[in-house]
Design a protein around this motif. Structure first.
Motif, mmCIF file in Angstrom:
data_model
loop_
_atom_site.group_PDB
_atom_site.id
_atom_site.type_symbol
_atom_site.label_atom_id
_atom_site.label_comp_id
_atom_site.label_asym_id
_atom_site.label_seq_id
_atom_site.Cartn_x
_atom_site.Cartn_y
_atom_site.Cartn_z
ATOM 1 N N GLY A 179 0.818 -1.208 0.000
ATOM 2 C CA GLY A 179 0.000 0.000 0.000
ATOM 3 C C GLY A 179 0.849 1.252 0.000
ATOM 4 N N PRO A 180 0.213 2.413 -0.136
ATOM 5 C CA PRO A 180 0.969 3.674 -0.151
ATOM 6 C C PRO A 180 1.486 4.083 1.220
ATOM 7 C CG PRO A 180 -1.384 4.106 -0.289
ATOM 8 C CD PRO A 180 -1.227 2.621 -0.378
ATOM 9 N N PHE A 181 0.947 3.469 2.288
ATOM 10 C CA PHE A 181 1.359 3.813 3.639
ATOM 11 C C PHE A 181 1.708 2.538 4.401
ATOM 12 C CE2 PHE A 181 -1.855 6.849 2.133
ATOM 13 C CZ PHE A 181 -1.032 7.969 2.002
ATOM 14 N N GLU A 182 2.277 2.703 5.578
ATOM 15 C CA GLU A 182 2.830 1.568 6.319
ATOM 16 C C GLU A 182 1.762 0.652 6.904
ATOM 17 O OE1 GLU A 182 6.198 0.697 6.787
ATOM 18 O OE2 GLU A 182 6.383 2.136 5.138
ATOM 19 N N THR A 183 0.614 1.208 7.301
ATOM 20 C CA THR A 183 -0.422 0.408 7.958
ATOM 21 C C THR A 183 -1.802 0.851 7.489
ATOM 22 O OG1 THR A 183 -0.694 1.919 9.838
ATOM 23 C CG2 THR A 183 1.009 0.210 10.046
ATOM 24 N N LEU A 184 -2.788 -0.033 7.685
ATOM 25 C CA LEU A 184 -4.168 0.330 7.374
ATOM 26 C C LEU A 184 -4.625 1.518 8.224
ATOM 27 C CD1 LEU A 184 -6.050 -3.099 7.106
ATOM 28 C CD2 LEU A 184 -5.537 -1.496 5.245
ATOM 29 N N GLY A 185 -4.289 1.495 9.510
ATOM 30 C CA GLY A 185 -4.682 2.591 10.379
ATOM 31 C C GLY A 185 -4.058 3.903 9.956
ATOM 32 N N GLY A 186 -2.796 3.855 9.516
ATOM 33 C CA GLY A 186 -2.156 5.060 9.012
ATOM 34 C C GLY A 186 -2.809 5.562 7.742
ATOM 35 N N HIS A 187 -3.174 4.630 6.864
ATOM 36 C CA HIS A 187 -3.888 4.969 5.629
ATOM 37 C C HIS A 187 -5.199 5.679 5.976
ATOM 38 C CE1 HIS A 187 -4.616 3.361 1.266
ATOM 39 N NE2 HIS A 187 -5.169 4.537 1.424
ATOM 40 N N ALA A 188 -5.937 5.147 6.949
ATOM 41 C CA ALA A 188 -7.194 5.748 7.385
ATOM 42 C C ALA A 188 -6.967 7.146 7.950
ATOM 43 C CB ALA A 188 -7.865 4.861 8.428
ATOM 44 N N ASP A 189 -5.903 7.316 8.707
ATOM 45 C CA ASP A 189 -5.590 8.611 9.295
ATOM 46 C C ASP A 189 -5.365 9.655 8.202
ATOM 47 O OD1 ASP A 189 -5.260 10.252 11.469
ATOM 48 O OD2 ASP A 189 -3.217 9.620 11.913
ATOM 49 N N VAL A 190 -4.658 9.261 7.154
ATOM 50 C CA VAL A 190 -4.410 10.177 6.040
ATOM 51 C C VAL A 190 -5.718 10.491 5.322
ATOM 52 C CG1 VAL A 190 -3.232 10.450 3.826
ATOM 53 C CG2 VAL A 190 -2.014 9.450 5.771
ATOM 54 N N PHE A 191 -6.556 9.473 5.083
ATOM 55 C CA PHE A 191 -7.854 9.718 4.453
ATOM 56 C C PHE A 191 -8.658 10.745 5.261
ATOM 57 C CE2 PHE A 191 -8.417 5.651 1.764
ATOM 58 C CZ PHE A 191 -8.398 6.374 0.585
ATOM 59 N N ASP A 192 -8.693 10.599 6.568
ATOM 60 C CA ASP A 192 -9.449 11.526 7.405
ATOM 61 C C ASP A 192 -8.920 12.953 7.271
ATOM 62 O OD1 ASP A 192 -11.385 9.854 8.471
ATOM 63 O OD2 ASP A 192 -10.188 9.314 10.227
ATOM 64 N N ALA A 193 -7.601 13.100 7.291
ATOM 65 C CA ALA A 193 -7.008 14.430 7.176
ATOM 66 C C ALA A 193 -7.329 15.061 5.824
ATOM 67 C CB ALA A 193 -5.496 14.345 7.379
ATOM 68 N N LEU A 194 -7.213 14.281 4.754
ATOM 69 C CA LEU A 194 -7.510 14.806 3.428
ATOM 70 C C LEU A 194 -8.981 15.185 3.303
ATOM 71 C CD1 LEU A 194 -5.451 12.416 1.124
ATOM 72 C CD2 LEU A 194 -4.813 14.650 2.020
ATOM 73 N N ALA A 195 -9.858 14.399 3.909
ATOM 74 C CA ALA A 195 -11.282 14.721 3.861
ATOM 75 C C ALA A 195 -11.548 16.084 4.474
ATOM 76 C CB ALA A 195 -12.075 13.639 4.589
ATOM 77 N N ARG A 196 -10.838 16.422 5.524
ATOM 78 C CA ARG A 196 -11.021 17.710 6.190
ATOM 79 C C ARG A 196 -10.362 18.848 5.423
ATOM 80 N NH1 ARG A 196 -15.219 16.501 9.000
ATOM 81 N NH2 ARG A 196 -14.909 14.627 10.247
#
Length: 412
Positions: A233-250
């Protein structure tokens, strides 16, 4: 206390799939949330595999704009199109079922990142088939440690918005923690460490995040531990991927759409995530707090440009600091509230906006909607947006104490 309206029922994947199967062109409108952006990625990739033309645009509008083709809303229910609303299941998990129903295997990494962004553990929320597929492909591997998007653990710990600790927002303090734990991450912070080191780090983070915290902090930090590593994936973990998605959404939902579609935007996404997290943790560094019946209120200093950070801040406050079921974070011209869905936070935010801007109540939009707009007597636009679990408000300044009082009264 007022109660929220009945939660929307989960969409029927077969019905949505039927609408998509016959479409020549699909316009997808996700709400700007990490879960909905991931769902857009799942469905757009499925449509691409079927050679169906599509367009994706994140929106806060109340209705789908007029246009050609079939329209699909993700994370909300429009009056004029098919929708997959927020419900008991993550939107991304329902989207994965829709992809299955049209005969395309959904991308498990994107789908599971959305599941985590929705606050659900991978494999739960009827996302078991996604997790099974990811494990079958060998693209996830659960290990000890903390869910961050970067190989640099100090960077990940300092900028995570899945946890709230004394080193949140402070990379130097995070590096000191690693040093105190005897964890050597190399000169660039990205050297591989063994499972024992990951366990020591997870234990320290769990203790730091739950010290003097409400009981729900235990569940919140547990969701950030024992992550699923994502080697492809583009990031190290699923949780990290989710964290980035949340930030981009905001902050930059258009960039979030690009990430969900598989574009090579990892560096820009991480930069936005760091900036967002920095604003979140700066706002919470020295707040003024007050506890009331049903609500924990945090007054913060934040500029209008920092307003997108308040919703994330409210979520963190509720998970890690609030002894009450609802957390309100408020600045001079913006606010956000996080709850468990039992109280109508949107209606409470709307009441606060009306009290603060001295708006005419007769001009108010319905409070039980995803979004309500008004115009105050000076002609300034105000905005309330979100759902019963996480809502945001913008207003043109005014008596913030009146806002807080009206918000609290609306929760009764």
């Amino acid at each position: 206390m007022s109660t929220a309206a009945d939660a929307p029922t989960d969409a029927d994947p077969e019905r949505v799939a039927s609408a998509l199967s016959t479409a020549e062109f699909v316009r997808i409108y996700p709400r700007p949330t990490g879960d909905a952006l991931a769902a857009a990625g799942v469905l757009a990739r499925a449509l691409d595999a079927r050679d169906t033309a599509f367009q994706v645009r994140a929106t806060r509008d109340e209705a789908i704009p007029d246009g050609d083709g079939s329209a699909l809303a993700l994370g909300w229910t429009p009056p004029n199109a098919t929708g997959i609303p927020s419900g008991s299941r993550p939107v991304s998990a329902v989207a994965a079922d829709v992809a299955d129903a049209v005969g395309v295997e959904p991308d498990p990494i994107v789908g599971l990142a959305g599941v985590v962004a929705a606050g659900t553990v991978p494999g739960e929320g009827a996302s078991g088939s996604l997790l099974e597929e990811a494990e079958r492909r060998g693209v996830v591997d659960r290990r000890p440690g903390v869910a961050v998007p970067t190989a640099d653990l100090a960077d990940g710990l300092a900028h995570s918005t899945r946890i709230w600790t004394p080193y949140s927002g402070d990379p130097d303090a995070a590096r000191e923690l690693l040093a105190d734990l005897g964890i050597d991450t190399g000169s660039d912070g990205a050297a591989e460490i063994d499972e024992d080191a990951h366990r020591r780090l997870a234990s320290a983070v769990a203790l730091d995040a739950t010290a003097d915290a409400p009981d729900r902090a235990v569940s919140a930090v547990e969701r950030a531990l024992r992550p699923y590593a994502t080697s492809t994936g583009p990031f190290e973990t699923l949780g990290g991927h989710a964290d980035v998605f949340d930030a981009l959404a905001r902050e930059r939902p258009g960039l979030g759409v690009a990430l969900a579609l598989g574009a090579d935007v990892t560096d820009a996404a991480l930069s936005t995530w760091r900036d967002h997290a920095g604003r979140v943790h700066a706002a919470l560094a020295d707040p003024t707090t007050g506890r009331y019946d049903g609500a924990f209120v945090v007054r913060v200093e934040a500029s209008p440009a920092d307003a997108p950070a308040l919703a994330t801040a409210a979520r963190l406050v509720r998970e890690y600091a609030s002894p009450e079921p609802v957390a309100l974070v408020v600045s001079d011209d913006a606010a956000a509230a996080a709850g468990d869905g039992a109280a109508d936070t949107i209606a409470a935010l709307q009441a606060g906006v009306e009290a603060t801007t001295d708006a005419d109540p007769d001009d108010a939009s319905a409070g039980d909607t995803d979004r309500a707009e008004e115009t105050n007597r000076d002609g300034d636009s105000v905005d309330v947006f979100g759902d019963d679990r996480l809502g945001e408000a913008r207003f043109a300044g005014g008596d913030v104490q009146a806002f807080i009082g009206a918000f609290r009264e609306a929760l009764r």
